[in-house]
Motif scaffolding. Structure first.
Motif, PDB file in Angstrom:
ATOM      1  N   SER A  12      -6.520 -47.373 -23.068  1.00 14.67           N
ATOM      2  CA  SER A  12      -5.877 -46.049 -24.083  1.00 14.67           C
ATOM      3  C   SER A  12      -5.868 -45.879 -25.912  1.00 14.67           C
ATOM      4  N   LYS A  13      -7.876 -46.417 -25.805  1.00 11.70           N
ATOM      5  CA  LYS A  13      -8.017 -45.506 -27.054  1.00 11.70           C
ATOM      6  C   LYS A  13      -8.125 -43.870 -27.079  1.00 11.70           C
ATOM      7  N   ALA A  14      -8.538 -43.772 -25.453  1.00 14.71           N
ATOM      8  CA  ALA A  14      -7.843 -42.170 -24.689  1.00 14.71           C
ATOM      9  C   ALA A  14      -6.734 -41.866 -24.929  1.00 14.71           C
ATOM     10  N   MET A  15      -5.818 -42.126 -24.502  1.00 17.69           N
ATOM     11  CA  MET A  15      -4.062 -41.866 -24.350  1.00 17.69           C
ATOM     12  C   MET A  15      -3.546 -41.913 -26.477  1.00 17.69           C
ATOM     13  N   LYS A  16      -4.140 -42.451 -27.053  1.00 18.59           N
ATOM     14  CA  LYS A  16      -3.934 -42.662 -28.420  1.00 18.59           C
ATOM     15  C   LYS A  16      -4.079 -41.035 -29.148  1.00 18.59           C
ATOM     16  N   ILE A  17      -5.671 -41.031 -28.642  1.00 16.01           N
ATOM     17  CA  ILE A  17      -5.671 -39.908 -28.825  1.00 16.01           C
ATOM     18  C   ILE A  17      -5.069 -38.538 -28.347  1.00 16.01           C
ATOM     19  N   LEU A  70     -12.140 -36.643 -28.596  1.00 19.41           N
ATOM     20  CA  LEU A  70     -12.446 -37.112 -27.741  1.00 19.41           C
ATOM     21  C   LEU A  70     -14.175 -37.846 -27.434  1.00 19.41           C
ATOM     22  N   ARG A  71     -14.741 -36.795 -27.724  1.00 18.22           N
ATOM     23  CA  ARG A  71     -16.102 -37.092 -27.175  1.00 18.22           C
ATOM     24  C   ARG A  71     -16.850 -37.710 -28.649  1.00 18.22           C
ATOM     25  N   LYS A  72     -15.983 -37.796 -30.224  1.00 18.66           N
ATOM     26  CA  LYS A  72     -16.387 -38.038 -31.282  1.00 18.66           C
ATOM     27  C   LYS A  72     -16.090 -39.444 -30.859  1.00 18.66           C
ATOM     28  N   LYS A  73     -14.882 -39.952 -30.525  1.00 22.59           N
ATOM     29  CA  LYS A  73     -14.722 -41.465 -30.126  1.00 22.59           C
ATOM     30  C   LYS A  73     -15.212 -42.576 -28.842  1.00 22.59           C
TER      31      LYS A  73
END
Length: 122
Positions: free
Chosen positions: A18-23, A59-62
């Motif tokens: 969900s975090k990846a999709m939000k970003i 995405l890499r950062k998070k």
């Protein structure tokens, strides 16, 4: 022209997905985000003018692991179904110049009157 960007992201839990999709959804120009792959480890982003390198870096950062796999031009369904038909070119409409003075018709009317009689009793 829309782009289809595929990014491989290591996601071990639902929270990471969900975090990846939000970003990805927050990026400029993104119109659609979905998960693909055998383990749902590929993030597919479709949009117009999306900066794929900037998205991969964020995405890499998070999430610590993200690899840009492909960037393709996405063709619309309408463009694929209907080839462009060549229509004969119509001649442009030619307008006559506008006259600033109103033209008054020059009609002459002649009115004939009977001679009035001098008799007042009638």
């Amino acid at each position: 022209m829309k782009q289809k960007i595929v990014i491989k992201v290591q996601m071990s839990c639902e929270k990471c997905r969900s975090k990846a999709m939000k970003i990805a959804a927050m990026a400029d120009g993104v119109s659609k985000v979905e998960m693909q792959g055998a383990d749902s480890d590929q993030l597919v982003v479709i949009g117009d003018g999306v900066d794929s390198v900037k998205l991969t870096r964020s995405l890499r950062k998070k999430l610590r692991y993200a690899t840009l796999e492909s960037v393709q031009e996405e063709k619309d369904d309408k463009q694929m179904q209907k080839p462009k038909e060549d229509k004969p070119m119509e001649p442009p409409i030619q307008w006559s110049p506008i006259s600033y003075y109103q033209q008054i018709p020059s009609h002459q009317f002649i009115v004939y009157e009977e001679k009035p009689s001098n008799c007042s009793l009638m």
